[in-house]
Write an enzyme that holds these catalytic residues in place. Sequence first.
Site, mmCIF file in Angstrom:
data_model
loop_
_atom_site.group_PDB
_atom_site.id
_atom_site.type_symbol
_atom_site.label_atom_id
_atom_site.label_comp_id
_atom_site.label_asym_id
_atom_site.label_seq_id
_atom_site.Cartn_x
_atom_site.Cartn_y
_atom_site.Cartn_z
ATOM 1 N N ASN A 169 0.797 -1.233 0.000
ATOM 2 C CA ASN A 169 0.000 0.000 0.000
ATOM 3 C C ASN A 169 0.830 1.284 0.000
ATOM 4 O OD1 ASN A 169 0.812 -0.359 2.623
ATOM 5 N ND2 ASN A 169 -1.178 0.063 3.537
ATOM 6 N N GLU A 264 5.874 -3.825 11.592
ATOM 7 C CA GLU A 264 4.627 -3.061 11.691
ATOM 8 C C GLU A 264 3.570 -3.882 10.984
ATOM 9 O OE1 GLU A 264 1.641 -0.999 10.458
ATOM 10 O OE2 GLU A 264 3.044 0.424 9.536
ATOM 11 N N CYS A 298 -2.881 0.620 7.047
ATOM 12 C CA CYS A 298 -2.829 -0.087 8.330
ATOM 13 C C CYS A 298 -3.512 0.735 9.403
ATOM 14 C CB CYS A 298 -1.385 -0.373 8.711
ATOM 15 S SG CYS A 298 -0.396 1.094 8.969
#
Length: 388
Positions: A169, A264, A298
């Site tokens: 992304n 992450e 996210c």
Amino acid sequence: MAGTGLFAEILDGDVYKYYADGEWKKSSSAKTVAIINPTTRKTQYKVQACTQEEVNKVMESAKTAQKSWAKTPLWKRAELLHKAAAILKEHKAPIAECLVKEIAKPAKDAVTEVVRSGDLVSYTAEEGVRILGEGKFLVSDSFPGNERTKYCLTSKIPLGVILAIPPFNYPVNLAVSKIAPALIAGNSLVLKPPTQGAVSALHMVHCFHLAGFPKGLISCVTGKGSEIGDFLTMHPGVNCISFTGGDTGIAISKKAGMVPLQMELGGKDACIVLEDADLDLVAANIIKGGFSYSGQRCTAVKVVLVMESVADGCVFTKDVNKAILISDAMETGTVQINSAPARGPDHFPFQGLKDSGIGSQGVTNSINMMTKIKSTVINLPTPSYTMG
Ligand code: G3H
């Protein structure tokens, strides 16, 4: 345009090359991986399917290049990063074009990602010069039982070879957020871009190539996760892994062994709306937070918890005391008060708890994470106290 002009050398026919030893190369596999344009659902680009042998060579070059790079003056490392940042921003249009075609990022957001990435690289160069240019000086008599016979000098030293795995992304921004801290700290960098997003990443890497970084210092290998994924993350030549993505990160952390990890892995991102909230602000942020970039962030809002009395409208709060009490009580890495969740600005610390991640991101934290402390202790024959 992507793959033309300055970027022509990264393309061979209709297949993008991978980057190793300061050169753009074709894989000996003679195989390619197709990248589907999510809008047309047709193959938009093709990249090389690198082999494990090619990964081994990249790791060797990265190890060798890192040894000289660690001896390159800090100001010079920063200078090269500033140059790469400028080239990146200058060529935002072709890179943004790739982002649109590979990951269906809206055109304006795609340009923003590239510009934001250039700014991140420059900021990292500046921050690195400041924080890596300083160490500590400790004396022994502050600890009981010691006189001042020992001086301890500490400095931050590179880890070695950093493996960077960004997600689809933000294939440019979340790649440079790993590349720039690694390089300023004196590490070499091996990038494994996501398949969707690989061509944007290859264009970005070319900007670093054009800036003139030494050969072997930065590499970018493309290919199938099934062929080179575990091979990369379990490679003995890797000294640190920085990964952004999903549950794959949990699997990587179980296999990686004794190397520092920065992970992450996304979050649940709840919005809490109290009775006194400015409901217009709340509505705007929940829509933006939940649906911008089709919710493929996210940090996208996934849950909205609203006090019943304002449930027909929607949160946040004007009461900073309540906000702090709630923030303190929450087991979460990052809390935004009166805004949708977000990672940026890119120098802010950003982290998750539990399965949401390991370590902390943000420019300063990433630089620190990609270094370790070295102590040099000077032992004096007799105690010595510095006089004014
Ligand atoms: O998808 C994960 C990103 O770290 C989110 O970044 O909050 O800047 O959109 P963002």
